[in-house]
Structure formats: structure tokens, C-alpha cells
Design a protein around this motif. Structure first.
Motif, PDB file in Angstrom:
ATOM      1  N   LEU A  35      28.140  43.168  50.872  1.00  0.00           N
ATOM      2  CA  LEU A  35      27.383  41.732  51.156  1.00  0.00           C
ATOM      3  C   LEU A  35      25.902  42.185  51.169  1.00  0.00           C
ATOM      4  CD1 LEU A  35      30.056  40.753  53.825  1.00  0.00           C
ATOM      5  CD2 LEU A  35      29.340  39.511  51.813  1.00  0.00           C
ATOM      6  N   HIS A  36      25.444  43.215  51.522  1.00  0.00           N
ATOM      7  CA  HIS A  36      24.176  43.564  51.744  1.00  0.00           C
ATOM      8  C   HIS A  36      23.483  43.305  50.439  1.00  0.00           C
ATOM      9  CE1 HIS A  36      20.727  45.913  54.195  1.00  0.00           C
ATOM     10  NE2 HIS A  36      20.254  45.007  53.452  1.00  0.00           N
ATOM     11  N   GLY A  37      24.158  44.283  49.348  1.00  0.00           N
ATOM     12  CA  GLY A  37      23.728  44.332  48.196  1.00  0.00           C
ATOM     13  C   GLY A  37      23.840  42.921  47.369  1.00  0.00           C
ATOM     14  N   PRO A  61      27.124  44.481  39.936  1.00  0.00           N
ATOM     15  CA  PRO A  61      28.140  43.788  39.058  1.00  0.00           C
ATOM     16  C   PRO A  61      27.099  42.923  38.168  1.00  0.00           C
ATOM     17  CG  PRO A  61      27.983  42.846  41.328  1.00  0.00           C
ATOM     18  CD  PRO A  61      27.087  44.121  41.421  1.00  0.00           C
ATOM     19  N   LYS A  62      27.974  42.528  37.048  1.00  0.00           N
ATOM     20  CA  LYS A  62      27.254  41.955  36.124  1.00  0.00           C
ATOM     21  C   LYS A  62      27.611  40.361  35.878  1.00  0.00           C
ATOM     22  CE  LYS A  62      26.384  45.647  33.002  1.00  0.00           C
ATOM     23  NZ  LYS A  62      25.753  46.275  33.964  1.00  0.00           N
ATOM     24  N   ASN A  63      28.666  40.242  36.977  1.00  0.00           N
ATOM     25  CA  ASN A  63      29.084  38.327  37.042  1.00  0.00           C
ATOM     26  C   ASN A  63      28.003  37.632  37.591  1.00  0.00           C
ATOM     27  OD1 ASN A  63      28.978  39.487  39.561  1.00  0.00           O
ATOM     28  ND2 ASN A  63      31.189  39.346  40.078  1.00  0.00           N
ATOM     29  N   GLU A  68      30.533  36.381  42.076  1.00  0.00           N
ATOM     30  CA  GLU A  68      30.751  37.633  43.230  1.00  0.00           C
ATOM     31  C   GLU A  68      30.913  37.126  44.484  1.00  0.00           C
ATOM     32  OE1 GLU A  68      30.098  41.677  44.149  1.00  0.00           O
ATOM     33  OE2 GLU A  68      31.067  40.623  42.516  1.00  0.00           O
ATOM     34  N   LEU A  69      30.328  36.118  44.893  1.00  0.00           N
ATOM     35  CA  LEU A  69      30.753  35.707  46.443  1.00  0.00           C
ATOM     36  C   LEU A  69      32.225  35.136  46.464  1.00  0.00           C
ATOM     37  CD1 LEU A  69      29.454  35.318  48.960  1.00  0.00           C
ATOM     38  CD2 LEU A  69      29.070  32.842  48.438  1.00  0.00           C
ATOM     39  N   GLU A  74      37.260  37.510  48.909  1.00  0.00           N
ATOM     40  CA  GLU A  74      38.863  37.733  48.727  1.00  0.00           C
ATOM     41  C   GLU A  74      38.954  39.264  49.338  1.00  0.00           C
ATOM     42  OE1 GLU A  74      39.681  37.616  44.638  1.00  0.00           O
ATOM     43  OE2 GLU A  74      39.602  35.465  44.427  1.00  0.00           O
ATOM     44  N   MET A  75      38.072  39.966  49.680  1.00  0.00           N
ATOM     45  CA  MET A  75      38.038  41.305  50.201  1.00  0.00           C
ATOM     46  C   MET A  75      38.234  41.092  51.890  1.00  0.00           C
ATOM     47  SD  MET A  75      35.165  43.264  48.030  1.00  0.00           S
ATOM     48  CE  MET A  75      35.623  44.957  48.309  1.00  0.00           C
TER      49      MET A  75
END
Length: 76
Positions: A35-37, A61-63, A68-69, A74-75
Motif C-alpha cells: 500500500l505504501h508503494g 506493477p505495470k497495471n 492495482e488498488l 482483495e489481499m
């Protein structure tokens, strides 16, 4: 004390970058690092974002940010 991931996500979705950042920067668990990233990626600081993703065990990530959020949500 565990990071309140749901609150961080809510803050991100509401555009409160600063408060979300304050909440995650004091934690070092995997999801907090990701999340920080994400937050640094959102602000355009890709070098810092890559660092935090690596700390979370992943590559930058490249998305898209919205995808990405959703992945991070989902995690939880």
C-alpha cells in the motif's frame, strides 16, 4: 498494532493521500509495504514506489492504479 487496511483503502479512495501515507508508513508488514508503494506510485515517485513494492516482496506493477488498488483490496 496492526495497520487498518480498510481505513487506508477508504482514505485512498477519498483522495486523502497524506493520512493514508501516515497510516502505512509506520508498518512494515507485506500489505502495508505494498500500500505504501501504491501511494508513492500514485504520486509519481516511481523510485520510492519500487522500493516499497520490493519490501513487500513484489516488483513494481505495470497495471493501472485502479486495477492495482482492486488487487490490493482483495489481499485484505
Amino acid at each position: 498494532m496492526k495497520c487498518d487496511y480498510e481505513k487506508v483503502i477508504q482514505l485512498i479512495e477519498n483522495g486523502d493521500w497524506d493520512t493514508a501515507h501516515q497510516m502505512v508508513q509506520v508498518h512494515s508488514d507485506r500489505l502495508s509495504c505494498l500500500l505504501h508503494g501504491y501511494l508513492h506510485r500514485d504520486e509519481g515517485d516511481l523510485g520510492n514506489a519500487a522500493y516499497w513494492y520490493r519490501r513487500g516482496g513484489e516488483e513494481l506493477p505495470k497495471n493501472s492504479l485502479p486495477i492495482e488498488l482492486e488487487r490490493l483490496k482483495e489481499m485484505i
